[in-house]
Design an enzyme around this catalytic site. Structure first.
Site, short mmCIF file in Angstrom:
data_model
loop_
_atom_site.label_atom_id
_atom_site.label_comp_id
_atom_site.label_asym_id
_atom_site.label_seq_id
_atom_site.Cartn_x
_atom_site.Cartn_y
_atom_site.Cartn_z
CB THR A 114 78.55 67.90 68.34
OG1 THR A 114 79.08 66.92 69.45
CG2 THR A 114 78.15 66.93 67.27
CG HIS B 4 74.78 63.50 65.46
ND1 HIS B 4 75.05 64.53 65.71
CD2 HIS B 4 73.83 63.02 66.70
CE1 HIS B 4 74.48 64.70 66.75
NE2 HIS B 4 73.47 64.15 67.28
CE1 TYR C 85 75.24 69.69 67.92
CE2 TYR C 85 74.25 69.90 70.20
CZ TYR C 85 74.25 68.89 68.40
OH TYR C 85 74.07 67.83 68.78
CB SER D 25 73.51 65.89 76.06
OG SER D 25 72.45 66.23 75.35
CE LYS E 154 79.25 62.66 69.94
NZ LYS E 154 78.25 63.20 69.07
C1 GLV Z 1 70.52 65.30 69.16
O1 GLV Z 1 72.01 65.18 68.90
C2 GLV Z 1 69.67 64.01 68.53
O2 GLV Z 1 70.37 63.16 67.86
O3 GLV Z 1 68.96 63.87 68.45
#
Ligand code: GLV
Length: 363
Positions: free
Chosen positions: A161, A259, A135, A112, A235
């Site tokens: 994302t 997500h 991001y 991440s 994503k």
């Molecule tokens: C970050 O992307 C989360 O989902 O906390």
């Protein structure tokens, strides 16, 4: 500690139950929670339970293999570790501990961009090339610098994302008073600005987020594609038309994702929209899926619906919280064993034999 904590942990859900005991409430709520009423979070799971498997009998499964190939590499089985933020919330050693656990399993972790360990340190500790999640940041120059940095450090693919242009209603973490503890920062973002790296995750409960741009469009994806020399996956895709556009702008893959139910509450389960997306782009793009995968049979169902691989997120963090690296390893090995059994019991000796005819009906 409760009785559950000491009971044998047989399934991924058992690790969730143990993590509830092991973690401070605010960290657990941040991890386990979705957004809004958690409708999408629940749907991600129930969608799998609503579809039935029709096994093929009397096929020889004595030399069953779960091996799968994509982006030029063999994978032991079609499950990857989804990008998840702030591993130091769940274990003192953070991402280093996760990687020790993942290393034992021959699976691929997507690092991440919000990790509490730098990508370079993560890659150095990993026995396999990592993928990297990013991001599009308000500072596009920084985004490019970050992506080029991780590619130089050995990243094998980039997942961008795109499902959080604004903040989401993370009610459970807010109610539990979740804040990233002082001293824990998103080290990859340090050069973005001191503020951004250290900004408390939920202290920004307005519409916008200082780290993620709200004006991201397809032209940002085209730009990323133009300077990136490794596969790019989008994503957060839920519409077939968006998957088609992803293909047009040159992405190599799409990740059907909501997500983990943490972005817009009320969107469909990923498993529900997966078949249509795979029908449209499955021949040309690598289609992957995440959200609600907890059993080997879920992996089988996703593959039968057109995914080439799936991701788990929360479960390996439950493993991390409960038992560090060995908890991570155990979670992955449970899923591996369940998936191999699901293949065998449904009459599939190889991944190629998993197709839509294995399901009584498509979602
Ligand atoms: C970050 O992307 C989360 O989902 O906390």
């Amino acid at each position: 500690l409760s009785e559950t904590y000491f009971a044998p942990r047989v399934t991924l859900d058992d690790f969730e139950a143990a993590a509830l005991t092991a973690l401070p409430k605010s960290a657990f709520e941040y991890l386990a929670g979705g957004s809004g009423y958690d409708v999408t979070l629940r749907r991600n799971r129930s969608a799998f339970d609503n579809v039935e498997i029709l096994p093929r009998i009397l096929t020889d499964v004595s030399s069953l293999t779960t091996k799968v190939f994509f982006f030029g590499r063999e994978h032991r089985f079609p499950v990857l570790m989804a990008p998840t933020a702030f591993h130091r919330l769940f274990h003192l050693n953070g991402e280093a501990e996760t990687i020790r656990g993942v290393n034992q399993t021959g699976t691929t972790l997507v690092a991440s961009s919000f990790s509490t360990t730098s990508f370079e340190d993560m890659q150095a500790a990993s026995t396999r090339p990592l993928w990297f999640q990013v991001y599009v940041h308000p500072d596009r120059g920084f985004t490019r610098e970050l992506v080029e940095r991780v590619v130089a450090a050995g990243a094998e693919a980039i997942c961008v994302t795109v499902d959080l242009p604004t903040n989401a209603a993370r009610d459970r973490e807010a109610r539990a008073g979740f804040e990233v503890p002082p001293g824990m920062s998103r080290v990859n973002l340090e050069r973005l600005s001191a503020n951004a790296a250290h900004a408390l995750h939920s202290s920004e409960n307005g519409l916008y987020n200082s780290v993620r741009a709200a004006n991201v469009t397809w032209s940002d994806i085209e730009k990323l594609r133009s300077y990136l020399r490794i596969p790019l996956l989008l994503k957060g895709v839920l519409r077939a038309q968006d998957a088609i556009t992803a293909q047009k702008v040159g992405c190599e893959g799409v990740i059907v994702s909501n997500h983990g139910g943490r972005a817009l509450d009320g969107v469909p389960a990923t498993f529900r929209v997966l078949p249509e997306i795979a029908d449209h782009v499955g021949d040309t793009l690598v289609v992957m899926c995440d959200g609600g995968i907890r059993r080997g049979t879920d992996v089988l169902k996703a593959l039968a619906s057109g995914a080439q691989a799936v991701f788990i997120g929360r479960p390996y963090l439950y493993g991390l919280a409960v038992d560090g690296a060995s908890g991570v390893t155990r979670v992955i090995e449970i899923l591996y064993a369940e998936f191999a059994m699901a293949m065998g019991l449904s009459g599939c000796a190889s991944i190629a034999e998993i197709n839509a005819t294995l399901l009584l009906k498509r979602y």
